[in-house]
Design a protein around this motif. Structure first.
Motif, mmCIF file in Angstrom:
data_model
loop_
_atom_site.group_PDB
_atom_site.id
_atom_site.type_symbol
_atom_site.label_atom_id
_atom_site.label_comp_id
_atom_site.label_asym_id
_atom_site.label_seq_id
_atom_site.Cartn_x
_atom_site.Cartn_y
_atom_site.Cartn_z
ATOM 1 N N ILE A 119 -3.307 8.584 6.291
ATOM 2 C CA ILE A 119 -3.178 8.883 4.581
ATOM 3 C C ILE A 119 -2.075 9.435 4.157
ATOM 4 C CG2 ILE A 119 -3.981 9.481 2.094
ATOM 5 C CD1 ILE A 119 -7.076 9.715 3.763
ATOM 6 N N LEU A 120 -1.278 10.416 4.649
ATOM 7 C CA LEU A 120 0.336 10.711 4.748
ATOM 8 C C LEU A 120 1.366 10.354 4.727
ATOM 9 C CD1 LEU A 120 -0.234 14.565 5.262
ATOM 10 C CD2 LEU A 120 0.598 13.578 3.366
ATOM 11 N N ALA A 121 1.125 9.257 5.669
ATOM 12 C CA ALA A 121 1.686 8.212 6.170
ATOM 13 C C ALA A 121 1.337 6.979 4.745
ATOM 14 C CB ALA A 121 1.594 7.711 7.715
ATOM 15 N N GLN A 122 0.851 6.450 5.052
ATOM 16 C CA GLN A 122 0.580 5.282 4.241
ATOM 17 C C GLN A 122 1.306 6.121 2.192
ATOM 18 O OE1 GLN A 122 -4.024 4.730 3.819
ATOM 19 N NE2 GLN A 122 -4.021 3.324 5.736
ATOM 20 N N LEU A 123 1.335 7.385 2.121
ATOM 21 C CA LEU A 123 1.469 7.840 0.408
ATOM 22 C C LEU A 123 2.954 7.838 0.725
ATOM 23 C CD1 LEU A 123 -0.909 10.279 -0.285
ATOM 24 C CD2 LEU A 123 -0.510 8.483 -1.025
#
Length: 129
Positions: A119-123
């Motif tokens: 999720i952090l990578a997507q954000l």
């Protein structure tokens, strides 16, 4: 006291069953009654937070997760669920902070840490809210 514990366990079980059957309102009712007792079972908060999230009541889910985190600071599961609620509220900065703590806890819960990293990578391309 024994009767009260039996009642609390029944309320907790009914809340969990209601949630599993997709009855968010029933879950909220049973778990709230459990939490209002003189000897509340705090695990009811996790069920209730999940039911609030099912209903789109993310602020209430955050409140329950905050209460759980006050009792168990740094709990990866609680941080992850609160991050999901923050994301649904559009509070990206708050979500990032919780997800970063989850990602850092790979030795505690590798699956949640990996999910948090994803999720952090997507954000990554989204500015903090």
């Amino acid at each position: 006291m024994k009767k009260m514990i039996s009642l609390l366990m029944a309320l907790l079980l009914l809340g969990a069953t209601a949630l599993a059957e997709g009855d968010a309102d029933g879950c909220i009712d049973y778990t709230t009654r459990c939490l209002e007792s003189p000897v509340p079972d705090q695990s009811a908060r996790l069920y209730r937070a999940s039911a609030y999230m099912d209903k789109g009541e993310y602020e209430k889910a955050v409140e329950d997760m905050d209460a759980l985190l006050a009792l168990a600071p740094g709990n990866v599961q609680y941080l992850y669920y609160r991050a999901v609620a923050w994301l649904n509220l559009g509070e990206l900065g708050q979500a990032r902070a919780d997800l970063q703590q989850c990602a850092a806890a790979a030795d505690t819960d590798p699956e949640l840490a990996a999910a948090a990293e994803e999720i952090l990578a997507q954000l990554g391309a989204v500015k903090a809210g």
